[in-house]
Structure formats: structure tokens, C-alpha cells
Design a protein around this motif. Structure first.
Motif, PDB file in Angstrom:
ATOM      1  N   ARG A 170       0.821  -1.205   0.000  1.00  0.00           N
ATOM      2  CA  ARG A 170       0.000   0.000   0.000  1.00  0.00           C
ATOM      3  C   ARG A 170       0.859   1.262   0.000  1.00  0.00           C
ATOM      4  O   ARG A 170       0.524   2.261  -0.659  1.00  0.00           O
ATOM      5  CB  ARG A 170      -0.938  -0.006   1.211  1.00  0.00           C
ATOM      6  CG  ARG A 170      -2.006  -1.096   1.162  1.00  0.00           C
ATOM      7  CD  ARG A 170      -2.811  -1.109   2.447  1.00  0.00           C
ATOM      8  NE  ARG A 170      -3.502   0.163   2.650  1.00  0.00           N
ATOM      9  CZ  ARG A 170      -3.904   0.603   3.839  1.00  0.00           C
ATOM     10  NH1 ARG A 170      -3.660  -0.112   4.941  1.00  0.00           N
ATOM     11  NH2 ARG A 170      -4.539   1.756   3.941  1.00  0.00           N
ATOM     12  N   SER A 176       2.316   1.665  -3.482  1.00  0.00           N
ATOM     13  CA  SER A 176       1.243   2.064  -4.388  1.00  0.00           C
ATOM     14  C   SER A 176       0.888   3.535  -4.199  1.00  0.00           C
ATOM     15  O   SER A 176       0.659   4.264  -5.173  1.00  0.00           O
ATOM     16  CB  SER A 176       0.013   1.189  -4.151  1.00  0.00           C
ATOM     17  OG  SER A 176      -1.062   1.587  -4.971  1.00  0.00           O
ATOM     18  N   ALA A 177       0.863   3.977  -2.948  1.00  0.00           N
ATOM     19  CA  ALA A 177       0.540   5.383  -2.671  1.00  0.00           C
ATOM     20  C   ALA A 177       1.586   6.314  -3.277  1.00  0.00           C
ATOM     21  O   ALA A 177       1.245   7.335  -3.900  1.00  0.00           O
ATOM     22  CB  ALA A 177       0.433   5.614  -1.163  1.00  0.00           C
ATOM     23  N   SER A 219       3.518   5.706  -5.844  1.00  0.00           N
ATOM     24  CA  SER A 219       3.385   5.638  -7.293  1.00  0.00           C
ATOM     25  C   SER A 219       2.212   6.474  -7.790  1.00  0.00           C
ATOM     26  O   SER A 219       2.335   7.232  -8.771  1.00  0.00           O
ATOM     27  CB  SER A 219       3.215   4.176  -7.718  1.00  0.00           C
ATOM     28  OG  SER A 219       3.047   4.078  -9.116  1.00  0.00           O
ATOM     29  N   GLU A 220       1.082   6.370  -7.120  1.00  0.00           N
ATOM     30  CA  GLU A 220      -0.102   7.129  -7.534  1.00  0.00           C
ATOM     31  C   GLU A 220       0.110   8.629  -7.394  1.00  0.00           C
ATOM     32  O   GLU A 220      -0.480   9.422  -8.144  1.00  0.00           O
ATOM     33  CB  GLU A 220      -1.309   6.684  -6.708  1.00  0.00           C
ATOM     34  CG  GLU A 220      -1.800   5.281  -7.038  1.00  0.00           C
ATOM     35  CD  GLU A 220      -2.907   4.818  -6.116  1.00  0.00           C
ATOM     36  OE1 GLU A 220      -3.421   5.667  -5.340  1.00  0.00           O
ATOM     37  OE2 GLU A 220      -3.260   3.633  -6.159  1.00  0.00           O
TER      38      GLU A 220
END
Length: 289
Positions: free
Chosen positions: A6, A9-10, A12-13
Motif C-alpha cells: 500500500r 502504491s501510494a 506511485s499514484e
């Protein structure tokens, strides 16, 4: 997804590369996402300087009430505190430390660094076992390298990826640097009264708790009964914060988040916010354990 997935992913976003270390101050449980990656500290290095000041005060080498004079013509640049003032100022070292910590005032940091010295800052981090943390130059010196490396077109050049790539201020090997793990080790020592005398550790904690910037780590903990104390750092493409999050049940967690954005824009709210998001994911993971 698990907490590490997570967190990645955070980042990257948000359009950033990020490195994080979070540790339960009391149990030592930790979450690492590149915790030993060398990173540029930027104004996060004002935290070791603050600690060095208080260590010298503990040793009787510095009187925190000592008054220092700051003329406008000789001030380090910056948008806050003494750096933004127009008239001569006379201020105590401990009040300059407040401006340096709460507002990230470069001119106040310069006053303290002149009194303490880079060698004392490095001796302080070395004594805590922070072998990958080093102050190479003053904050004013870092800004000077930005001007030199940007070239004749000045700040406008900082949107050019080729210019960004050559900035010494963004290279951990050529400027003030640390790792996320080193920074949480420092914070843990301050919160456990192990970094210096308890009254001086308390003074450092107080100043970190007065930081005015809510848009990074604190944004991940929007609760009246959760306290966030921290220190930010910012340079072109870099947004950092190290701090401690304290819960009403006694849980306390040291967190260091360092990011580098792909976009050179000066305003990137998503990257600021992901520091709080990643910190919250890490703390939730530690509390679940």
C-alpha cells in the motif's frame, strides 16, 4: 494489500519515489520501505542542528538565552521568519531555534549553525550511531549551490530536467544526507530521553510539536487526540518529513518519509499529502501488530 504494498502504491499514484521507515518507539517493531536508502535531508537536517545546540547547552558551552544580532543584509534567504523580515533583529538562541524548527527559518538556522558549528552537528549524529548521516554544508551554502548549478537563467532553469540532474543539492553524495532509519533512530532517542539530558530532549520535542506545516505528515492523522511533531525539508523535486505520532492510548511512533517527484513543479499537493498517507499506513500497520 499488505502495508508495504500500500505504501509503494501510494507513492506511485502520487507521482513520486518514496523511502520510509517507521518504528514503534517502545517496542522497536518497524516497517521499512527503503529505510537504508541514502537521501537528501534538506531542512530535515535542522533537527540534528537543534539537538547539537541543546547538547552544547547541557555541557555548559552555550547559553540558550544568549542574544544574537541579525542584520538584513547578511541573512540566509527564505520565505519565513527572520529570512522574510526587513529590519535588524536581536533574538535569543532558543527563540531562533523555535523559528528554525517551527517555521524552517533559514536565517535563524544560520545564526544557530554559526554558534554551534558543523563539526558539532556531525559529532552529535555520530554519537548516536547515525553512521550514514552527515552535514556537508550550511543551509545557506546549499542554496548557493542551487544558484550556481542553475546557471544564468536562475530559478526558471529548475523546471529543466537536465538542470535538475546536475544539482549538487539533490545528490546525497554531495550534500547533507541521511537515511530514513537514521532519522527515526534520532527521533526515538529524543523521545526516550536518550539523545541528551531529559530537560533538553523535552525542549526538542516541544519545538517539533510547534511546527506550523499541516500539509505533509500531519495530514494523515486528522484527529484532535493524535499529536504529530515533526520537521519538514524541501528542495526542487524533494519533499520530506520526519516526525513522531502519539496516540491517546500511549502509542508513539517515529516516522521518516523522503520523496522525490518526477514533476519539477514547486506546488504538488499530491506529493505533500502522500507523506501523510504513507505515514498513516505504516502506523496503522504497526498498531495492528
Amino acid at each position: 494489500m499488505n502495508p508495504l504494498q500500500r505504501i509503494h502504491s501510494a507513492f506511485s499514484e502520487a507521482g513520486a519515489t518514496g523511502w520510509l521507515h517507521a518504528v514503534d518507539i517502545d517496542s522497536g517493531a518497524e516497517i521499512s520501505a527503503g529505510a537504508d536508502q541514502p537521501v537528501v535531508t534538506a531542512s530535515v537536517h535542522k533537527l540534528p542542528l537543534l539537538l547539537a545546540l541543546h547538547r552544547q547547552a547541557e555541557q555548559g558551552l552555550v547559553d540558550l538565552t544568549e542574544q544574537v544580532h541579525c542584520e538584513p543584509a547578511h541573512r540566509a534567504g527564505g520565505p519565513t521568519g527572520l529570512s522574510a523580515m526587513l529590519d535588524p533583529v536581536r533574538i535569543s538562541l532558543r527563540d531562533a531555534a523555535y523559528l528554525m524548527t517551527a517555521l524552517s527559518d533559514n536565517a535563524a538556522a544560520a545564526l544557530i549553525l554559526e554558534r554551534v558549528g558543523l563539526d558539532a552537528v556531525n559529532a552529535t549524529t555520530a554519537s548516536l550511531g547515525l553512521t550514514r548521516t552527515r552535514a556537508v554544508r550550511s543551509f545557506a551554502g546549499t542554496l548557493a549551490t542551487l544558484r550556481e548549478d542553475a546557471g544564468p537563467t536562475g530559478i526558471q532553469a529548475l523546471s529543466d530536467p537536465h538542470v535538475i540532474a546536475r544539482l549538487r543539492a539533490l545528490d546525497p553524495a554531495r550534500t547533507n544526507h541521511s537515511t530514513p532509519r537514521d532519522m527515526t533512530t534520532l527521533l526515538r532517542a529524543v523521545w526516550r530521553d536518550e539523545a541528551t539530558a531529559p530537560e533538553h530532549c523535552a525542549a526538542v520535542r516541544r519545538l517539533l510539536g510547534l511546527q506550523v506545516w499541516p500539509h505533509r505528515m500531519a495530514s494523515g492523522f486528522p484527529f484532535d487526540d493524535v499529536h504529530v511533531a515533526g520537521k519538514t525539508g524541501t528542495l526542487p523535486t524533494l519533499r520530506n518529513e520526519v516526525g513522531v505520532v502519539e496516540y491517546p492510548d500511549g502509542g508513539r511512533y517515529a516516522i521518516a518519509v523522503f520523496t522525490r517527484a518526477a514533476n519539477p513543479a514547486a506546488t504538488l499537493p499530491a506529493v505533500d499529502a502522500v507523506i501523510g498517507t504513507a505515514a498513516r499506513i505504516a502506523v496503522d500497520g504497526l498498531r495492528t501488530r
